[in-house]
Write a protein that holds these residues in place. Structure first.
Motif, PDB file in Angstrom:
ATOM      1  N   ILE A 224      -1.961   9.726  -2.125  1.00 56.97           N
ATOM      2  CA  ILE A 224      -3.039   9.429  -1.174  1.00 56.97           C
ATOM      3  C   ILE A 224      -2.548   9.737   0.246  1.00 56.97           C
ATOM      4  CG2 ILE A 224      -4.530   7.622  -0.230  1.00 56.97           C
ATOM      5  CD1 ILE A 224      -4.297   6.278  -3.030  1.00 56.97           C
ATOM      6  N   GLY A 225      -3.349  10.508   0.965  1.00 59.59           N
ATOM      7  CA  GLY A 225      -2.932  11.026   2.254  1.00 59.59           C
ATOM      8  C   GLY A 225      -2.483  12.470   2.156  1.00 59.59           C
TER       9      GLY A 225
ATOM     10  N   CYS B  11       0.239   4.706  -2.317  1.00 60.18           N
ATOM     11  CA  CYS B  11      -0.102   6.011  -1.745  1.00 60.18           C
ATOM     12  C   CYS B  11       0.935   7.059  -2.139  1.00 60.18           C
ATOM     13  CB  CYS B  11      -0.186   5.912  -0.224  1.00 60.18           C
ATOM     14  SG  CYS B  11      -1.594   4.935   0.375  1.00 60.18           S
TER      15      CYS B  11
ATOM     16  N   ARG C  11      -7.860  11.086  -0.514  1.00 59.88           N
ATOM     17  CA  ARG C  11      -8.079  10.325   0.715  1.00 59.88           C
ATOM     18  C   ARG C  11      -8.921   9.090   0.429  1.00 59.88           C
ATOM     19  NH1 ARG C  11      -6.925  12.722   5.556  1.00 59.88           N
ATOM     20  NH2 ARG C  11      -6.460  14.956   5.554  1.00 59.88           N
ATOM     21  N   PHE C  12      -8.784   8.095   1.306  1.00 58.86           N
ATOM     22  CA  PHE C  12      -9.608   6.907   1.181  1.00 58.86           C
ATOM     23  C   PHE C  12     -11.042   7.207   1.619  1.00 58.86           C
ATOM     24  CE2 PHE C  12      -5.465   4.578   1.714  1.00 58.86           C
ATOM     25  CZ  PHE C  12      -5.455   4.077   0.426  1.00 58.86           C
TER      26      PHE C  12
ATOM     27  N   TRP D 171      -1.562   3.984   6.465  1.00 56.62           N
ATOM     28  CA  TRP D 171      -1.351   2.659   5.863  1.00 56.62           C
ATOM     29  C   TRP D 171      -1.789   1.540   6.801  1.00 56.62           C
ATOM     30  CZ3 TRP D 171       4.507   3.995   5.296  1.00 56.62           C
ATOM     31  CH2 TRP D 171       4.664   5.061   4.396  1.00 56.62           C
TER      32      TRP D 171
ATOM     33  N   ASP E  33       1.551   9.194   7.613  1.00 56.12           N
ATOM     34  CA  ASP E  33       1.415   8.208   6.539  1.00 56.12           C
ATOM     35  C   ASP E  33       1.339   6.798   7.112  1.00 56.12           C
ATOM     36  OD1 ASP E  33       1.538   9.958   4.253  1.00 56.12           O
ATOM     37  OD2 ASP E  33       3.680  10.192   4.633  1.00 56.12           O
TER      38      ASP E  33
ATOM     39  N   LEU F 235       0.800  -1.223   0.000  1.00 58.97           N
ATOM     40  CA  LEU F 235       0.000   0.000   0.000  1.00 58.97           C
ATOM     41  C   LEU F 235       0.833   1.272   0.000  1.00 58.97           C
ATOM     42  CD1 LEU F 235      -2.807   1.267   0.141  1.00 58.97           C
ATOM     43  CD2 LEU F 235      -2.697   1.053   2.636  1.00 58.97           C
TER      44      LEU F 235
ATOM     45  N   THR G 169     -10.918   5.811  -3.265  1.00 62.34           N
ATOM     46  CA  THR G 169     -10.560   7.143  -2.785  1.00 62.34           C
ATOM     47  C   THR G 169     -11.648   8.157  -3.125  1.00 62.34           C
ATOM     48  OG1 THR G 169      -9.445   8.065  -4.740  1.00 62.34           O
ATOM     49  CG2 THR G 169      -8.171   6.538  -3.347  1.00 62.34           C
TER      50      THR G 169
END
Length: 386
Positions: free
Chosen positions: A206-207, A201, A211-212, A361, A357, A197, A252
């Motif tokens: 992502i982050g 990301c 975002r998820f 994860w 992060d 993952l 996401t």
């Protein structure tokens, strides 16, 4: 100069801790002065003091040695507590990775690090693979267009480690199996998401820029470990709860779909299973293949070598040759990771991952357990944000 030396200590000197300890000796600027591990009585390392008098002797090490940086490579249940004690003694932390043990596990550590200004470096080495770092540059250049789908995983046959093979029958010294195999007897979810993952990301932001939104996990039946135990003539009364293959689908807020696989108890070659697909092309990491519309021959894969070289990350431009010579076990990624830590500590290029992060994860683990147990999709509007 002596003042430029980064005084370093280790908590946990098992398989992974010893790997990093040995590699650190090839990087000028670090000096490992001590280690703490109650499971290593009698071990002697050059110019390194041992603290092995029980599980709390690491606190005496922190007090006496006053290290600038501490590598935490202890069993998973100890990570947060050990990292917090390091920060309380004024040290930055290089923290080994794992899956989250429960929701918001890292919250106290996040708050302490923010309050004190101390740094926590996630030791996720897959972030520093040459092709992963090059793909991050390629994606940011727009060569793959808008990212739509990504895949990754931890697909690594761990049966020998989890059972110590004939150690199950009392014929071999046990290692990580003493604590790690218990997760396979008590849990059902993606126990170790970060290897697959974290690079996804990193590549897709992502982050940071995305975002998820939701997570859905599925687990197969558990059969692989029991088959291995039968083959070894071991105790077949052991109960295994973790499915051999756990698949997690993540969506996401921008509509990117991620597929994550945990697959550690069936026979197979090791794989991180990377695939990145966008509106202009696709990359398959395991096969080292790429297809860029308008560049590649029509509907024909190309080897990715030329693209990796063209989009070489600055870390690999600077340190890649030495990394491949010194770090043969992990194809240079651990060496580059340690150099990146040193660079950040010296005030240079910031380390590419943060404790926030890591919290993101690792949260996949507890939420995947919820999804499997309750047979539902989990909304992550609040739950998976660090």
């Amino acid at each position: 100069m002596e003042s430029d030396i980064i005084k370093t200590a280790f908590i946990g000197l098992g398989y992974r801790g010893m790997q990093l300890f040995n590699l650190l000796r090839h990087i000028p600027g670090f000096r490992a002065t001590a280690f703490a591990d109650p499971g290593k009585p009698g071990i002697a390392l050059p110019e390194t003091k041992a603290y092995t008098r029980g599980e709390t002797d690491y606190v005496r090490m922190l007090r006496e040695q006053t290290p600038r940086l501490v590598f935490v490579a202890s069993p998973w249940k100890c990570h947060v507590e050990h990292a917090m004690r390091c920060i309380e003694h004024g040290a930055d932390v290089a923290l080994e990775i794992k899956g989250g043990l429960y929701v918001d596990e890292y919250r106290p550590l996040l708050e302490l690090a923010e309050r004190t200004g101390r740094k926590v470096y996630p030791m996720e080495n897959t972030l520093f693979m040459r092709d992963v770092m090059a793909m991050s540059c390629l994606v940011r250049s727009g060569t793959l267009g808008e990212i739509v789908y990504m895949r990754g995983g931890y697909r690594h046959d761990l049966r020998r480690l989890l059972l110590d093979d004939q150690g199950t029958l009392g014929n071999r010294e046990k290692t990580e199996s003493v604590w790690r195999s218990r997760f396979y007897q008590e849990e059902n979810g993606d126990l170790y998401p970060t290897h697959g993952l974290a690079p996804l990301c990193f590549i897709a932001g992502i982050g940071r820029t995305d975002r998820f939104k939701s997570l859905t996990s599925f687990a197969s039946r558990p059969a692989g470990l029991m088959q291995r135990i039968r083959d070894l003539g071991g105790n077949t009364d052991i109960k295994i709860t973790l499915g051999d293959v756990v698949v997690t689908q993540l969506e996401t807020e921008k509509g990117v779909l991620l597929s994550l696989t945990h697959d550690t108890t069936l026979p197979r070659p090791r794989s991180l299973d990377f695939e990145i697909q966008g509106t202009k092309g696709i990359w398959q990491g395991d096969r080292h293949l790429i297809y860029i519309e308008g560049n590649s021959p029509y509907e024909t894969w190309e080897k990715d070598d030329a693209y990796i070289a063209r989009y070489e990350h600055p870390y690999w431009q600077r340190w890649g040759q030495t990394a491949l010579e010194v770090d043969t076990h992990h194809q240079g990624m651990d060496f580059v990771m340690l150099k990146a830590v040193k660079e950040d500590l010296r005030g240079g290029t910031p380390y590419p991952a943060s404790l926030q992060d890591l919290a993101l994860w690792t949260s996949v683990t507890p939420w995947s357990k919820v999804s499997i147990a309750e047979r539902r999709t989990v909304s992550l509007d609040k739950g998976l944000k660090p």
